[in-house]
Motif scaffolding. Structure first.
Motif, mmCIF file in Angstrom:
data_model
loop_
_atom_site.group_PDB
_atom_site.id
_atom_site.type_symbol
_atom_site.label_atom_id
_atom_site.label_comp_id
_atom_site.label_asym_id
_atom_site.label_seq_id
_atom_site.Cartn_x
_atom_site.Cartn_y
_atom_site.Cartn_z
ATOM 1 N N GLU A 40 0.824 -1.208 0.000
ATOM 2 C CA GLU A 40 0.000 0.000 0.000
ATOM 3 C C GLU A 40 0.859 1.260 0.000
ATOM 4 O O GLU A 40 0.541 2.239 -0.657
ATOM 5 C CB GLU A 40 -0.950 0.000 1.207
ATOM 6 C CG GLU A 40 -2.066 -1.007 1.105
ATOM 7 C CD GLU A 40 -1.665 -2.408 1.548
ATOM 8 O OE1 GLU A 40 -0.501 -2.597 1.943
ATOM 9 O OE2 GLU A 40 -2.517 -3.299 1.486
ATOM 10 N N PHE A 41 1.957 1.212 0.762
ATOM 11 C CA PHE A 41 2.900 2.332 0.757
ATOM 12 C C PHE A 41 3.440 2.555 -0.655
ATOM 13 O O PHE A 41 3.532 3.695 -1.128
ATOM 14 C CB PHE A 41 4.053 2.051 1.727
ATOM 15 C CG PHE A 41 5.062 3.148 1.817
ATOM 16 C CD1 PHE A 41 4.893 4.186 2.709
ATOM 17 C CD2 PHE A 41 6.191 3.149 1.015
ATOM 18 C CE1 PHE A 41 5.830 5.212 2.806
ATOM 19 C CE2 PHE A 41 7.128 4.159 1.096
ATOM 20 C CZ PHE A 41 6.944 5.189 1.989
ATOM 21 N N LEU A 46 3.704 5.537 -5.726
ATOM 22 C CA LEU A 46 3.576 5.595 -7.187
ATOM 23 C C LEU A 46 2.512 6.594 -7.616
ATOM 24 O O LEU A 46 2.639 7.223 -8.657
ATOM 25 C CB LEU A 46 3.247 4.212 -7.741
ATOM 26 C CG LEU A 46 4.398 3.229 -7.808
ATOM 27 C CD1 LEU A 46 3.905 1.871 -8.281
ATOM 28 C CD2 LEU A 46 5.500 3.736 -8.709
ATOM 29 N N ASN A 47 1.486 6.745 -6.795
ATOM 30 C CA ASN A 47 0.450 7.727 -7.102
ATOM 31 C C ASN A 47 0.971 9.154 -6.978
ATOM 32 O O ASN A 47 0.371 10.077 -7.513
ATOM 33 C CB ASN A 47 -0.767 7.517 -6.204
ATOM 34 C CG ASN A 47 -1.995 8.208 -6.737
ATOM 35 O OD1 ASN A 47 -2.141 8.391 -7.935
ATOM 36 N ND2 ASN A 47 -2.869 8.600 -5.842
ATOM 37 N N ALA A 48 2.053 9.352 -6.292
ATOM 38 C CA ALA A 48 2.678 10.680 -6.246
ATOM 39 C C ALA A 48 3.711 10.837 -7.361
ATOM 40 O O ALA A 48 3.859 11.921 -7.923
ATOM 41 C CB ALA A 48 3.346 10.898 -4.889
ATOM 42 N N ILE A 107 0.303 7.601 3.705
ATOM 43 C CA ILE A 107 1.664 7.821 4.197
ATOM 44 C C ILE A 107 2.644 7.804 3.032
ATOM 45 O O ILE A 107 3.526 8.667 2.926
ATOM 46 C CB ILE A 107 2.031 6.772 5.270
ATOM 47 C CG1 ILE A 107 1.227 7.007 6.542
ATOM 48 C CG2 ILE A 107 3.528 6.815 5.578
ATOM 49 C CD1 ILE A 107 1.364 5.901 7.572
ATOM 50 N N GLY A 108 2.503 6.832 2.143
ATOM 51 C CA GLY A 108 3.372 6.767 0.966
ATOM 52 C C GLY A 108 3.205 7.971 0.062
ATOM 53 O O GLY A 108 4.172 8.542 -0.435
ATOM 54 N N PHE A 109 1.966 8.395 -0.153
ATOM 55 C CA PHE A 109 1.704 9.542 -1.019
ATOM 56 C C PHE A 109 2.328 10.809 -0.448
ATOM 57 O O PHE A 109 3.026 11.541 -1.145
ATOM 58 C CB PHE A 109 0.189 9.722 -1.196
ATOM 59 C CG PHE A 109 -0.172 10.885 -2.065
ATOM 60 C CD1 PHE A 109 -0.071 10.796 -3.440
ATOM 61 C CD2 PHE A 109 -0.612 12.075 -1.519
ATOM 62 C CE1 PHE A 109 -0.403 11.861 -4.258
ATOM 63 C CE2 PHE A 109 -0.946 13.150 -2.312
ATOM 64 C CZ PHE A 109 -0.841 13.044 -3.688
ATOM 65 N N PHE A 110 2.085 11.059 0.844
ATOM 66 C CA PHE A 110 2.597 12.298 1.436
ATOM 67 C C PHE A 110 4.108 12.260 1.639
ATOM 68 O O PHE A 110 4.763 13.303 1.586
ATOM 69 C CB PHE A 110 1.854 12.623 2.730
ATOM 70 C CG PHE A 110 0.462 13.111 2.490
ATOM 71 C CD1 PHE A 110 0.232 14.272 1.770
ATOM 72 C CD2 PHE A 110 -0.630 12.396 2.952
ATOM 73 C CE1 PHE A 110 -1.051 14.725 1.520
ATOM 74 C CE2 PHE A 110 -1.918 12.838 2.713
ATOM 75 C CZ PHE A 110 -2.139 14.001 1.993
ATOM 76 N N ALA A 111 4.671 11.076 1.833
ATOM 77 C CA ALA A 111 6.136 10.977 1.927
ATOM 78 C C ALA A 111 6.781 11.347 0.597
ATOM 79 O O ALA A 111 7.770 12.088 0.556
ATOM 80 C CB ALA A 111 6.546 9.561 2.337
#
Length: 130
Positions: A40-41, A46-48, A107-111
């Motif tokens: 999920e991270f 990848l979405n960012a 979390i992954g997107f905002f990171a």
């Protein structure tokens, strides 16, 4: 302040290259620490990355020398496409994941979004481009 000069191969996509490195380190670290959230991270990261890389491509793809009005139009069009890609990415992730560990997606997107902002501050163009 650390200044990084990346070779001309990725001169225009230097922030996206940095994001890929951060994503790989984050996914690897999370796979060791919490094996349930690394996928999920990665999807959130990848979405960012993908919309930002598309925005970079749209802004610089048509050549180096343009009129300022054309540059603004390409930047506006690229920004709209970036937001549409981000929304479509989140929609497809949440349809695919079925409500499991969605916190790691954000979390992954905002990171990776923070990597974009910090990368714009700390990474400079190579001397050959200026």
């Amino acid at each position: 302040m650390v200044i990084v000069n990346i070779p001309n191969l990725v001169q225009y996509y230097r922030i996206s290259a940095l994001q890929i490195v951060v994503l790989l380190v984050g996914v690897s670290g999370l796979a060791i620490i919490n094996p349930n959230g690394w996928f999920e991270f990665g999807l959130g990261g990848l979405n960012a990355i993908v919309p930002y890389a598309w925005f970079s491509y749209r802004v610089i793809s048509k050549g180096q020398v343009r009129k300022s009005a054309q540059m603004v139009a390409m930047a506006n069009r690229g920004a709209i496409e970036k937001y549409i890609l981000s929304a479509a990415g989140f929609l497809s992730i949440f349809v695919m994941l079925e409500q499991s560990n969605t916190l790691f997606v954000f979390i992954g997107f905002f990171a990776l979004l923070a990597t974009q902002m910090l990368g714009a501050v700390f990474i400079r163009w190579p001397k050959s481009i200026n």
